[in-house]
Write an enzyme that holds these catalytic residues in place. Structure first.
Site, PDB file in Angstrom:
ATOM      1  N   CYS A 119      -2.676   6.767   1.925  1.00  0.00           N
ATOM      2  CA  CYS A 119      -2.231   5.766   0.961  1.00  0.00           C
ATOM      3  C   CYS A 119      -3.256   5.478  -0.140  1.00  0.00           C
ATOM      4  CB  CYS A 119      -1.895   4.469   1.696  1.00  0.00           C
ATOM      5  SG  CYS A 119      -0.485   4.655   2.824  1.00  0.00           S
ATOM      6  N   LYS A 121      -5.865   4.213  -2.535  1.00  0.00           N
ATOM      7  CA  LYS A 121      -7.206   4.628  -2.959  1.00  0.00           C
ATOM      8  C   LYS A 121      -7.864   5.598  -1.994  1.00  0.00           C
ATOM      9  CE  LYS A 121      -5.880   2.188  -5.839  1.00  0.00           C
ATOM     10  NZ  LYS A 121      -4.825   1.778  -4.967  1.00  0.00           N
ATOM     11  N   GLU A 459      -3.647  -4.544  -9.389  1.00  0.00           N
ATOM     12  CA  GLU A 459      -2.303  -4.048  -9.677  1.00  0.00           C
ATOM     13  C   GLU A 459      -1.382  -5.230  -9.951  1.00  0.00           C
ATOM     14  OE1 GLU A 459      -0.986  -1.542  -6.511  1.00  0.00           O
ATOM     15  OE2 GLU A 459      -2.231   0.140  -7.148  1.00  0.00           O
ATOM     16  N   SER A 485       1.078  -0.974  -9.700  1.00  0.00           N
ATOM     17  CA  SER A 485       1.464  -0.216  -8.517  1.00  0.00           C
ATOM     18  C   SER A 485       2.305   0.966  -8.959  1.00  0.00           C
ATOM     19  CB  SER A 485       2.282  -1.112  -7.584  1.00  0.00           C
ATOM     20  OG  SER A 485       3.007  -0.338  -6.659  1.00  0.00           O
TER      21      SER A 485
END
Length: 572
Positions: A119, A121, A459, A485
């Site tokens: 997922c 980063k 985000e 996002s």
């Protein structure tokens, strides 16, 4: 072997003694030591099962003649961190992950590595770390989640839940419906099911040749995904046992300029997350590849957008792309389109001679891949757009650039002029939007949320989802020096550089100012007389947020802006 420095010779008797304490025997000191960089984390839906994946990989490595050593990295779930101060830590976690990979692999002189990300980063962080270590490395992600579904057949994903909040706030859906969406949007393990940041980056790992075919699209927790793990484990040992192959498949020999270019090509064809721009710029810097935002626009102009996936098209998810032929089929179709860019083959915009971790060239890998369902992956002649799904905008508001996911923008928003409604933080914006401050015809400005100003470049999925859920998605734009996002859709422009904290023009916008967005011209402009702007600049004082966290304070001092990948400077 690189690991001989810790396991060979009489001087290493103490080192071997420690290794024997972990269960190693005499014969193991003649085998390659393989690092397994895992990211097993209970709280992340895409990661809570990765401990099982590591066990499969370790078993296969042992059977193939290697010695596995698993270690773990941290990870932040962006969805859970969204909309509150937790999001300040998301982007900075990328740097910690890269540092931890470098630290573990080099401190213990391991010969090769398998990375198990999934997922947000974690994928780019591991890629950056692997580039520093530069040993043979294979990426094999946890895999995407299945899309959710309501009893009435409505297809769902995480974005559905975020947008349902705005719809509920406006009285458009009942509390019962909101609860049904909440309970069904994320039906099980895996990275969120659309072309959000995680799946975008896992897809790009295929394009760069550092992962096996299927890495970006084969569902999590499937037998096919387990077989992918086994193949990766066998392959990494095969490489590590052969001195010539170990040299040939060093990570930088694969993730080079050709690979970075190919990643951006696939990104455009599939309309990836805007975060991919930020991460790929950072990865390019680690690879010492000269790549900038202008290069990205040049690629976008020559790549057709042939796969539209949620959030751009809410009914299509990664499982559909897998069924329709996968990333290899996308690349095969892209390769057919005539283009001429740089020194590569004149009949393909992709570098088909790029080396992949399997030993094939990219061209050999995708040669037999076919589109199985052209309603999911379109042919070039029937593309959603003749140009790529991401665009870099410039103008007085973005002298160094800003990013827009064109693939997820309604036609009515591609040429837009509106009046500014300004907020100096995401928290202010959420309150203002929910409180009715934003109307049709507005441009929401969220500033002081860049890498330095946030710090951490939050985000903005909560404010963008509120706008969509309130029915304003085709009449309100949003611009920010923060980011979005991968689930964000609509007229949302992020990564504005220079950011407010470094004196960018976004800091000088006032409520009511006119802002013009033009996708066709590639521009983002503040329509205010230059004399007025200069007058404002003489009176401007930057907003300096109190940063209590020592880590975030260090990050704020060292981080570059979004146009430079938000990487940490090594010199002050």
């Amino acid at each position: 072997m690189r690991s001989d420095i810790v396991k060979k010779g009489y001087q290493r008797a103490p080192h071997r003694s420690l290794l024997r304490a972990t269960g190693l025997k005499d014969e193991d000191f003649n085998k390659p030591f393989i690092g397994i960089a895992n990211s097993y984390i209970d709280i992340i839906p895409g990661h809570f099962f990765l401990n099982r994946y590591a066990q499969i990989i370790k078993e296969e490595i042992r059977a193939a003649g290697g010695v596995p050593f698993e270690f773990n990295t941290i990870g932040v779930d962006d969805g859970i961190a969204m909309g509150h101060s937790g999001m300040l830590y998301s982007l900075p976690s990328r740097e910690l992950i890269a540092d931890s990979i470098e630290t573990m692999m080099n401190a213990h002189s391991l010969d090769a590595m398998i990375c198990i990300p999934n997922c947000d980063k974690i994928v780019p962080g591991m890629l950056m770390g692997a580039l520093r270590v530069n040993v043979p490395t294979i990426f094999v992600s946890g895999g995407p989640m299945k899309a959710g579904k309501l009893e009435d057949g409505t297809i769902l994903d995480l974005n559905s839940a975020f947008e349902a909040v705005g719809a509920f706030a406006e009285g458009k859906i009942s509390e019962k419906r909101l609860h049904e969406i909440e309970c069904n949007a994320c039906p099980g393990g895996g990275s969120c099911s659309g072309m959000f940041t995680a799946n975008s980056m896992n897809t790009l790992c295929e394009a760069m040749g550092v992962a096996l075919p299927g890495n970006g699209t084969i569902l999590a927790l499937s037998k096919e995904r387990e077989e992918l793990l086994r193949k990766a484990a066998r392959r990494i040992v095969e490489i590590a046992l052969d001195e010539r192959k170990t040299e040939q498949f060093r990570f930088r020999n694969i993730l080079n300029k050709k690979a970075v270019h190919n990643a951006f090509v696939v990104d455009m064809a599939m309309g990836g997350s805007t975060n991919t721009i930020l991460h790929m710029l950072a990865i390019a810097k680690e690879a010492e590849v000269d790549f900038n935002l202008d290069s990205i626009n040049a690629i976008a102009s020559q790549v057709a957008h042939i796969a539209k996936i949620a959030p751009a098209l809410s009914t299509i998810h990664m499982e559909d792309i897998n069924r329709a032929g996968g990333v290899s089929a996308v690349m095969n179709e892209v390769a057919k389109r005539n283009a001429s860019l740089g020194s590569h083959s004149a009949d393909s915009i992709l570098y088909l001679d790029a080396l992949t971790i399997t030993g094939e060239t990219l061209g050999e890998r995708i040669a037999n891949a076919q589109i199985v369902d052209s309603s999911v992956i379109r042919h070039n002649e029937n593309a959603y757009s003749p140009v790529g799904g991401l665009k870099i905008l410039y103008g007085n508001l973005a002298r160094e650039g800003a990013v827009l996911k064109v693939a997820a923008v309604a036609e009515s928003m591609k040429e837009f002029e509106g009046s500014a409604v300004c907020f100096n933080s995401q928290e202010e914006a959420i309150k203002g939007i929910a409180g009715g401050k934003v109307k049709a015809g507005n441009v929401v400005v969220i500033r002081y949320e860049g890498p330095k100003g946030g710090p951490g470049m939050q985000e903005m999925l909560t404010p963008t989802s509120l706008i969509m859920g309130m029915g304003l998605g085709e009449s309100v734009a949003l611009i920010t020096d923060g980011r979005f996002s991968g689930a964000t859709r609509g007229g949302c422009i992020g990564h504005i550089s220079p950011e407010a904290a470094e004196g960018g023009l976004i800091a000088l916008i006032e409520d009511g100012d006119k802002i013009a967005i033009s996708v066709s011209k590639g521009t983002l402009e503040l329509l205010v007389d230059s004399k007025i702007i200069e007058s404002r600049r003489t009176q401007w004082k930057p907003i300096k947020k109190e940063i209590k966290s020592k880590w975030l304070k260090r990050y704020s001092l060292l981080v570059s802006n979004a146009a430079n990948g938000a990487v940490l400077k090594t010199e002050i």
